[in-house]
Enzyme design. Structure first.
Site, PDB file in Angstrom:
ATOM      1  N   ARG A 104      23.836  50.805  58.655  1.00  0.00           N
ATOM      2  CA  ARG A 104      22.307  52.004  59.294  1.00  0.00           C
ATOM      3  C   ARG A 104      21.511  51.473  59.924  1.00  0.00           C
ATOM      4  NH1 ARG A 104      23.922  56.311  57.028  1.00  0.00           N
ATOM      5  NH2 ARG A 104      24.042  55.290  54.936  1.00  0.00           N
ATOM      6  N   TYR A 105      21.144  50.156  59.290  1.00  0.00           N
ATOM      7  CA  TYR A 105      20.083  49.644  59.739  1.00  0.00           C
ATOM      8  C   TYR A 105      20.186  47.830  59.661  1.00  0.00           C
ATOM      9  CZ  TYR A 105      18.296  53.860  56.877  1.00  0.00           C
ATOM     10  OH  TYR A 105      17.281  54.964  56.432  1.00  0.00           O
ATOM     11  N   ARG A 108      20.590  45.357  56.989  1.00  0.00           N
ATOM     12  CA  ARG A 108      21.487  45.490  55.598  1.00  0.00           C
ATOM     13  C   ARG A 108      22.881  45.687  55.851  1.00  0.00           C
ATOM     14  NH1 ARG A 108      16.306  47.955  56.368  1.00  0.00           N
ATOM     15  NH2 ARG A 108      15.790  50.007  55.078  1.00  0.00           N
ATOM     16  N   CYS A 117      34.379  55.123  39.536  1.00  0.00           N
ATOM     17  CA  CYS A 117      32.895  55.537  38.954  1.00  0.00           C
ATOM     18  C   CYS A 117      33.048  55.972  36.616  1.00  0.00           C
ATOM     19  CB  CYS A 117      32.206  56.731  39.064  1.00  0.00           C
ATOM     20  SG  CYS A 117      31.688  56.312  40.729  1.00  0.00           S
ATOM     21  N   CYS A 121      29.385  62.102  38.881  1.00  0.00           N
ATOM     22  CA  CYS A 121      27.990  63.132  39.129  1.00  0.00           C
ATOM     23  C   CYS A 121      28.519  64.282  39.803  1.00  0.00           C
ATOM     24  CB  CYS A 121      27.351  62.695  39.193  1.00  0.00           C
ATOM     25  SG  CYS A 121      27.085  60.971  38.620  1.00  0.00           S
ATOM     26  N   CYS A 124      26.897  64.337  43.272  1.00  0.00           N
ATOM     27  CA  CYS A 124      27.604  63.449  44.155  1.00  0.00           C
ATOM     28  C   CYS A 124      27.390  63.408  45.916  1.00  0.00           C
ATOM     29  CB  CYS A 124      28.384  62.022  43.537  1.00  0.00           C
ATOM     30  SG  CYS A 124      29.433  61.066  44.996  1.00  0.00           S
ATOM     31  N   ARG A 126      28.698  61.525  47.743  1.00  0.00           N
ATOM     32  CA  ARG A 126      30.241  60.882  47.688  1.00  0.00           C
ATOM     33  C   ARG A 126      31.446  61.389  47.003  1.00  0.00           C
ATOM     34  NH1 ARG A 126      28.008  55.299  48.275  1.00  0.00           N
ATOM     35  NH2 ARG A 126      27.190  55.029  50.644  1.00  0.00           N
ATOM     36  N   ASP A 287      21.227  65.736  48.343  1.00  0.00           N
ATOM     37  CA  ASP A 287      21.335  65.606  50.020  1.00  0.00           C
ATOM     38  C   ASP A 287      22.946  66.636  50.197  1.00  0.00           C
ATOM     39  OD1 ASP A 287      21.227  63.069  51.210  1.00  0.00           O
ATOM     40  OD2 ASP A 287      22.055  62.304  48.864  1.00  0.00           O
ATOM     41  N   ASP A 324      17.523  61.975  52.524  1.00  0.00           N
ATOM     42  CA  ASP A 324      18.467  60.788  53.698  1.00  0.00           C
ATOM     43  C   ASP A 324      18.650  61.999  55.581  1.00  0.00           C
ATOM     44  OD1 ASP A 324      19.770  58.127  53.648  1.00  0.00           O
ATOM     45  OD2 ASP A 324      19.372  59.053  51.992  1.00  0.00           O
ATOM     46  N   LYS A 331      16.817  57.296  56.205  1.00  0.00           N
ATOM     47  CA  LYS A 331      16.232  58.028  55.673  1.00  0.00           C
ATOM     48  C   LYS A 331      14.212  58.112  55.666  1.00  0.00           C
ATOM     49  CE  LYS A 331      17.589  55.915  51.520  1.00  0.00           C
ATOM     50  NZ  LYS A 331      18.549  55.669  51.902  1.00  0.00           N
TER      51      LYS A 331
END
Ligand code: SF4
Length: 374
Positions: A104-105, A108, A117, A121, A124, A126, A287, A324, A331
């Site tokens: 995205r950037y 990185r 996981c 959560c 989440c 994702r 999100d 985001d 972000k």
């Protein structure tokens, strides 16, 4: 859970038998009501459930508003999808040049190695991409293609291992991956995002800590935790093992309604991080993940909380409150504005005069001019 996924999780965690993975198991432990099972089975069919013994022991079953339960125990409201909620709320797919990579950037990439996981959560972002029934980990070919992508782009300075949770990998496999990345000359930083130190602290063994360190690149570990009670003695000891090994840590939290959306809890969480030698890094606005409306605050509530935090704790304890932008636009800081160049606004001028003064709002909400009146 399909057999392949079950086998990898068993191998990786060594605690399959004790992690609670469906509503009936939660009911047997008194963590959900038997009467709620039909609807919670529907939730679990859509979004993965996993509560480690360590996390289960933190939940007070007698408290219907328990902030730990709220993060991990499925809720019927997850079946409600509000307008604006999206399966890929921050636009990972829009920036995925090859499987496992989000670029995205410029400097990185995210590298998504596994899709499992230790815990799942409820908030989440994702949640449509992780858990049993999804692809468990990158195939060897996909892994090689992702490495080739990173290798061929000298502008990539930082690789962020995220997930799923990278610390679900065995120490041996993680060490191999760290070595592969560190062998790429332009990759200088490897940042690992994880919930394992608070979800399953014993997993942060000496072997795991050794796997995090690699010659040729600097490792940072980003701990995800949202409530001070998650920083148990065992979790603090696990983080201590990481920091003692010379690996710097930062925190990430999500602002969650009923979990940490009050000044006292937020302050205690940030103090706990700093006590553990973890620099508070990001406090995410929730999100727009499907079925998470009941867990989101408003931006105005978030801004009021971080303004209050500024007056209660030192700069060491201040995270950046960030949003985001849906669609993959990245972000942005979402905290309150403390400075504005406001002298010109009532004069009718279209641009501020270069020498106009600033209006500065302190943490109490009082307004000052900078420079002050002569
Ligand atoms: S550990 Fe991270 S990726 Fe896994 S369910 Fe929680 S928020 Fe999602």
């Amino acid at each position: 859970m399909d057999a392949a996924c079950e086998s990898i999780v068993t191998r990786m965690t060594g605690q399959r038998a004790a992690t609670l993975r469906d509503p009936a198991e939660l009911a047997a432990q008194g963590l959900v009501a038997e009467s709620a099972l039909p609807v919670l089975e529907q939730v679990a069919a859509r979004y993965a459930v996993a509560v480690t013994p360590h996390v289960a022991a933190l939940i007070d079953p007698a408290d219907p508003a328990d902030p730990i339960a709220r993060q991990y125990i499925p809720d019927a409201r997850e079946l409600e999808q509000a307008q604006g909620e999206h399966p890929d709320p921050i636009g990972d797919h829009a920036h995925a040049p090859v499987a496992g990579i989000v670029h995205r950037y410029p400097d990185r990439v995210l590298f998504k190695l596994v899709h499992v996981c230790a815990v799942y959560c409820r908030f989440c972002f994702r949640r449509e991409m992780v858990g049993p029934g999804k692809e468990t980990a990158l195939s060897p070919d996909a892994y090689a293609a992702a490495l080739d992508y990173i290798r061929s782009r000298p502008e990539i300075w930082e690789v962020i291992l995220t997930g799923g949770d990278p610390l679900m990998l065995s120490p041996r496999r993680l060490a191999e991956i760290m070595a592969d990345l560190a062998a790429i000359e332009h990759v200088r930083i490897i940042r690992i995002h994880t919930r394992v130190p608070v979800a399953d602290p014993d997993r942060i063994s000496a072997e795991m800590v050794a796997a995090l360190k690699v010659a040729g690149a600097t490792t940072w570990l980003a701990l995800h935790a949202n409530h001070p009670r998650e920083l148990t003695g065992a979790a603090r000891a696990a983080c201590g093992r990481v920091v003692d090994a010379g690996i710097p840590m930062v925190s990430q939290s999500v602002l969650l309604r009923g979990v940490n959306d009050d000044a006292v809890t937020l302050e205690a969480l940030m103090r706990a991080f700093v006590e553990c030698r973890i620099k508070p890094y990001y406090l995410h606005h929730g999100d727009l993940a499907p079925g998470t409306t009941h867990l989101r605050t408003t931006l105005a509530q978030g801004q009021a909380l971080v303004r209050g935090l500024r007056g209660r704790v030192s700069g060491l304890c201040q995270p950046d409150y960030v949003l985001d932008i849906p669609g993959g636009f990245g972000k942005v800081p979402a905290g309150p504005a403390y400075l504005s160049q406001a002298d010109y606004s009532s004069s009718g001028a279209r641009e501020p005069h270069p020498e106009s003064r600033y209006r500065v709002v302190d943490y109490c909400g009082d307004v000052h001019l900078y420079p002050p009146e002569p």
